[in-house]
Scaffold this motif. Structure first.
Motif, mmCIF file in Angstrom:
data_model
loop_
_atom_site.group_PDB
_atom_site.id
_atom_site.type_symbol
_atom_site.label_atom_id
_atom_site.label_comp_id
_atom_site.label_asym_id
_atom_site.label_seq_id
_atom_site.Cartn_x
_atom_site.Cartn_y
_atom_site.Cartn_z
ATOM 1 N N ALA A 1 -4.206 0.545 -4.724
ATOM 2 C CA ALA A 1 -4.972 0.792 -5.952
ATOM 3 C C ALA A 1 -5.437 -0.526 -6.573
ATOM 4 O O ALA A 1 -6.588 -0.653 -7.025
ATOM 5 C CB ALA A 1 -4.123 1.587 -6.950
ATOM 6 N N MET A 2 -4.560 -1.523 -6.587
ATOM 7 C CA MET A 2 -4.922 -2.828 -7.139
ATOM 8 C C MET A 2 -5.977 -3.510 -6.274
ATOM 9 O O MET A 2 -6.929 -4.110 -6.773
ATOM 10 C CB MET A 2 -3.686 -3.725 -7.239
ATOM 11 C CG MET A 2 -2.678 -3.265 -8.289
ATOM 12 S SD MET A 2 -1.249 -4.377 -8.396
ATOM 13 C CE MET A 2 -2.045 -5.878 -8.940
ATOM 14 N N ALA A 3 -5.812 -3.401 -4.956
ATOM 15 C CA ALA A 3 -6.778 -4.000 -4.034
ATOM 16 C C ALA A 3 -8.147 -3.340 -4.165
ATOM 17 O O ALA A 3 -9.187 -4.003 -4.086
ATOM 18 C CB ALA A 3 -6.273 -3.879 -2.597
ATOM 19 N N GLN A 4 -8.139 -2.020 -4.377
ATOM 20 C CA GLN A 4 -9.401 -1.296 -4.546
ATOM 21 C C GLN A 4 -10.118 -1.758 -5.810
ATOM 22 O O GLN A 4 -11.351 -1.928 -5.822
ATOM 23 C CB GLN A 4 -9.121 0.208 -4.604
ATOM 24 C CG GLN A 4 -10.372 1.066 -4.474
ATOM 25 C CD GLN A 4 -10.019 2.539 -4.437
ATOM 26 O OE1 GLN A 4 -9.084 2.994 -5.102
ATOM 27 N NE2 GLN A 4 -10.752 3.309 -3.631
ATOM 28 N N ASP B 1 -2.708 -6.227 5.605
ATOM 29 C CA ASP B 1 -4.087 -5.749 5.758
ATOM 30 C C ASP B 1 -4.671 -5.328 4.414
ATOM 31 O O ASP B 1 -5.882 -5.489 4.184
ATOM 32 C CB ASP B 1 -4.138 -4.586 6.747
ATOM 33 C CG ASP B 1 -3.904 -5.037 8.188
ATOM 34 O OD1 ASP B 1 -3.922 -6.255 8.418
ATOM 35 O OD2 ASP B 1 -3.690 -4.164 9.058
ATOM 36 N N ILE B 2 -3.843 -4.768 3.554
ATOM 37 C CA ILE B 2 -4.328 -4.400 2.210
ATOM 38 C C ILE B 2 -4.744 -5.658 1.448
ATOM 39 O O ILE B 2 -5.797 -5.698 0.789
ATOM 40 C CB ILE B 2 -3.246 -3.636 1.428
ATOM 41 C CG1 ILE B 2 -2.978 -2.272 2.069
ATOM 42 C CG2 ILE B 2 -3.669 -3.440 -0.028
ATOM 43 C CD1 ILE B 2 -1.810 -1.505 1.465
ATOM 44 N N ASP B 3 -3.945 -6.709 1.542
ATOM 45 C CA ASP B 3 -4.253 -7.962 0.834
ATOM 46 C C ASP B 3 -5.528 -8.623 1.354
ATOM 47 O O ASP B 3 -6.299 -9.202 0.585
ATOM 48 C CB ASP B 3 -3.090 -8.960 0.967
ATOM 49 C CG ASP B 3 -1.983 -8.674 -0.032
ATOM 50 O OD1 ASP B 3 -2.271 -8.047 -1.065
ATOM 51 O OD2 ASP B 3 -0.827 -9.071 0.218
ATOM 52 N N SER C 1 -11.550 -6.926 2.687
ATOM 53 C CA SER C 1 -12.620 -7.452 1.834
ATOM 54 C C SER C 1 -13.915 -6.657 1.943
ATOM 55 O O SER C 1 -14.873 -6.944 1.227
ATOM 56 C CB SER C 1 -12.894 -8.920 2.204
ATOM 57 O OG SER C 1 -13.249 -9.034 3.570
ATOM 58 N N THR C 2 -13.951 -5.660 2.839
ATOM 59 C CA THR C 2 -15.170 -4.858 3.001
ATOM 60 C C THR C 2 -14.858 -3.392 2.669
ATOM 61 O O THR C 2 -13.704 -2.953 2.777
ATOM 62 C CB THR C 2 -15.692 -4.941 4.448
ATOM 63 O OG1 THR C 2 -14.750 -4.326 5.335
ATOM 64 C CG2 THR C 2 -15.905 -6.392 4.860
ATOM 65 N N PRO C 3 -15.865 -2.627 2.289
ATOM 66 C CA PRO C 3 -15.656 -1.206 1.998
ATOM 67 C C PRO C 3 -15.082 -0.447 3.198
ATOM 68 O O PRO C 3 -14.278 0.470 3.026
ATOM 69 C CB PRO C 3 -17.061 -0.697 1.657
ATOM 70 C CG PRO C 3 -17.794 -1.910 1.170
ATOM 71 C CD PRO C 3 -17.247 -3.052 1.971
ATOM 72 N N GLU C 4 -15.488 -0.834 4.420
ATOM 73 C CA GLU C 4 -14.995 -0.164 5.618
ATOM 74 C C GLU C 4 -13.487 -0.381 5.785
ATOM 75 O O GLU C 4 -12.729 0.550 6.108
ATOM 76 C CB GLU C 4 -15.733 -0.677 6.865
ATOM 77 C CG GLU C 4 -17.202 -0.275 6.940
ATOM 78 C CD GLU C 4 -18.072 -1.107 6.004
ATOM 79 O OE1 GLU C 4 -17.582 -2.148 5.498
ATOM 80 O OE2 GLU C 4 -19.222 -0.709 5.766
ATOM 81 N N GLN C 5 -13.050 -1.600 5.580
ATOM 82 C CA GLN C 5 -11.619 -1.910 5.699
ATOM 83 C C GLN C 5 -10.811 -1.178 4.639
ATOM 84 O O GLN C 5 -9.727 -0.652 4.925
ATOM 85 C CB GLN C 5 -11.406 -3.421 5.575
ATOM 86 C CG GLN C 5 -11.937 -4.214 6.758
ATOM 87 C CD GLN C 5 -11.868 -5.712 6.527
ATOM 88 O OE1 GLN C 5 -11.867 -6.170 5.388
ATOM 89 N NE2 GLN C 5 -11.826 -6.482 7.604
ATOM 90 N N MET C 6 -11.335 -1.134 3.425
ATOM 91 C CA MET C 6 -10.632 -0.457 2.339
ATOM 92 C C MET C 6 -10.544 1.046 2.592
ATOM 93 O O MET C 6 -9.542 1.687 2.255
ATOM 94 C CB MET C 6 -11.345 -0.714 1.007
ATOM 95 C CG MET C 6 -11.282 -2.157 0.525
ATOM 96 S SD MET C 6 -9.593 -2.740 0.234
ATOM 97 C CE MET C 6 -9.081 -1.649 -1.085
ATOM 98 N N ALA C 7 -11.569 1.632 3.196
ATOM 99 C CA ALA C 7 -11.597 3.084 3.428
ATOM 100 C C ALA C 7 -10.525 3.527 4.422
ATOM 101 O O ALA C 7 -10.073 4.680 4.397
ATOM 102 C CB ALA C 7 -12.981 3.497 3.923
ATOM 103 N N GLN C 8 -10.094 2.641 5.322
ATOM 104 C CA GLN C 8 -9.100 3.002 6.332
ATOM 105 C C GLN C 8 -7.670 2.999 5.783
ATOM 106 O O GLN C 8 -6.788 3.640 6.364
ATOM 107 C CB GLN C 8 -9.180 2.013 7.503
ATOM 108 C CG GLN C 8 -10.502 2.057 8.260
ATOM 109 C CD GLN C 8 -10.586 0.943 9.295
ATOM 110 O OE1 GLN C 8 -9.615 0.209 9.525
ATOM 111 N NE2 GLN C 8 -11.748 0.813 9.926
ATOM 112 N N ILE C 9 -7.446 2.310 4.687
ATOM 113 C CA ILE C 9 -6.087 2.105 4.187
ATOM 114 C C ILE C 9 -5.375 3.411 3.802
ATOM 115 O O ILE C 9 -4.226 3.632 4.214
ATOM 116 C CB ILE C 9 -6.073 1.122 3.000
ATOM 117 C CG1 ILE C 9 -6.635 -0.239 3.439
ATOM 118 C CG2 ILE C 9 -4.669 0.972 2.417
ATOM 119 C CD1 ILE C 9 -5.831 -0.944 4.489
#
Length: 427
Positions: free
Chosen positions: A97-100, A45-47, A50-58
């Motif tokens: 961190a890299m994905a962000q 899921d981290i990889d 692609s959206t800010p919402e998805q990244m915020a849940q990680i």
């Protein structure tokens, strides 16, 4: 009653001794499997986020995984040795961190891509104008075959047209790749998919193949002069080198886009058209090979004509290797036969090849500078060995005339002595 109770207690103790370790083992196995499933899902899921919402849940999901399995850290450390529980959680945070960072880059790219859309549209318009001009010029070229002046003017304009189109297509490629950076390995699959779709939308591989095909048509329709080939060979080499650096990137981007398209279409009804990036790249390769064949055929035939039109018999040649062998053979033959090489040296090599053909011949795809210099040295030695001794005769005569003139100008005239006056008699 009392005996029955004792029997029940005994049975319970036996069951606990017999099945307790198995239950514990089963529980440990379930813990390891659940952790592994949640961990791998989170990594994927981290990889793919692609959206800010998805990244915020990680971050919360990583923290939840850590809290849930912290009490089993020793068990998990042994199960995934040499990795440790803390190390695996740390890997997830590093991956996030890299994905962000990539997600931030993607957002910035989105802004830059929007800005570049206008530029791409403008480039596309200019390319279409050049295509229309090229078609018109080729038609005119075929209609003025008997007019040398008119033909030369159209050849110049066509050559400029092809060079301009090549530059515009190259600028279009740069504009598409610019927001994504130069290193494909740094891009996520989502970024590669976006890049591949951009390349497909711009029809970039067809445009690149079109540049090569335009040059093929130009060579087929045009009678060229010696000086034309220097520019044409340079254009071919530049195109070939750019394509060599671009081919794998374009193919990889389109392949990633194909994979994402296929994944999204899986399980859906109806055929999904997937662009064949590798096949399109192969078409560019084929056009480039045909361009080289046409260029070589025209180039070496025209150069051979420099010798045959002046009745200088050299071994036939059709490439750099056979040309070099032909010149070396002629020079050796002239040395041993004593034949006058004046036409070969003065009229062909010095006045034509060294003056008009040298730029093309020195190109690395032809002879190259080192081999050209070697041949030029051989020819210059042949010229010296057939030295005209009349020059010495003329020089000696000139020196003699100058010496005689100098002698007449510098010699002193003899002094004429006056006779002595007669002595007067004594008075």
């Amino acid at each position: 009653m009392k005996l029955t109770r004792i029997v029940h207690i005994a049975i319970a103790l036996i069951a606990f001794v017999a099945f307790g370790p198995a239950q514990q083992q089963k529980s440990d196995f379930e813990i390891k499997e659940r952790f592994k499933t949640v961990y791998e899902t989170l990594k994927n899921d981290i990889d793919s986020a692609s959206t800010p919402e998805q990244m915020a849940q990680i971050p919360n999901r990583i923290k939840g995984l850590e809290s849930e399995f912290a009490e089993h850290s020793a068990l998990l450390g042994g199960a995934f040795y040499p990795k440790t529980f803390d190390g695996m959680i740390g890997e997830l945070r590093d991956q996030y961190a890299m994905a962000q960072k990539k997600a931030t880059t993607i957002q910035e790219q989105g802004v830059r891509i929007v800005d570049l859309e206008g530029q791409l549209a403008l480039l596309n318009t200019e390319i279409e104008k050049l295509n229309a001009e090229r078609t018109e010029l080729l038609a005119k070229l075929r209609s003025v075959q008997n007019s040398l002046v008119g033909q030369r003017e159209i050849v110049k304009r066509l050559n400029a047209n092809l060079a301009a189109k090549d530059r515009l297509v190259n600028a279009m490629v740069d504009s598409i790749f610019l927001p994504f950076g130069k290193n494909m390995d740094d891009l996520s699959e989502v970024q590669k998919d976006a890049l591949g779709k951009k390349l497909e939308k711009a029809n970039i591989l067809t445009r690149i193949a079109g540049v090569a095909q335009d040059n093929i048509n130009f060579l087929s329709a045009t009678k060229l002069e010696a000086k034309d080939y220097g520019v044409l060979v340079t254009q071919y080499e530049q195109f070939k080198n750019r394509w060599a650096g671009l081919r794998d990137k374009v193919t990889a981007a389109i392949a990633a886009s194909n994979a994402m398209t296929a994944k999204a279409a899986k399980g859906k009804k109806g055929a999904v058209t997937i662009p064949e990036g590798e096949n399109q790249s192969a078409r560019v390769d084929a056009a480039l090979a045909e361009w080289r064949t046409k260029l070589d055929g025209s180039f070496w035939a025209s150069l051979m004509n420099e010798f045959s039109s002046r009745s200088v018999l050299v071994q036939p040649f059709n490439d750099a290797k056979s040309f070099s062998a032909s010149i070396r053979s002629y020079v050796e033959s002239a040395k041993t036969s004593g034949a006058d090489p004046k036409t070969f040296v003065d009229e062909i090599w010095i006045r034509r090849i060294d003056k008009d053909w040298r730029q093309a011949l020195e190109s690395e795809s032809m002879l190259g500078k080192v081999e050209y210099a070697s041949l030029d040295k051989l020819v210059s030695h042949l010229h010296k060995e057939k030295f005209d001794w009349k020059i010495i005769f003329y020089i000696v005569n000139v020196i003699a005339v100058v010496a005689v003139g100098w002698w007449f100008l510098t010699r002193k005239p003899k002094t004429v002595q006056q006779p002595a006056a007669a002595a007067k008699p004594n008075a």
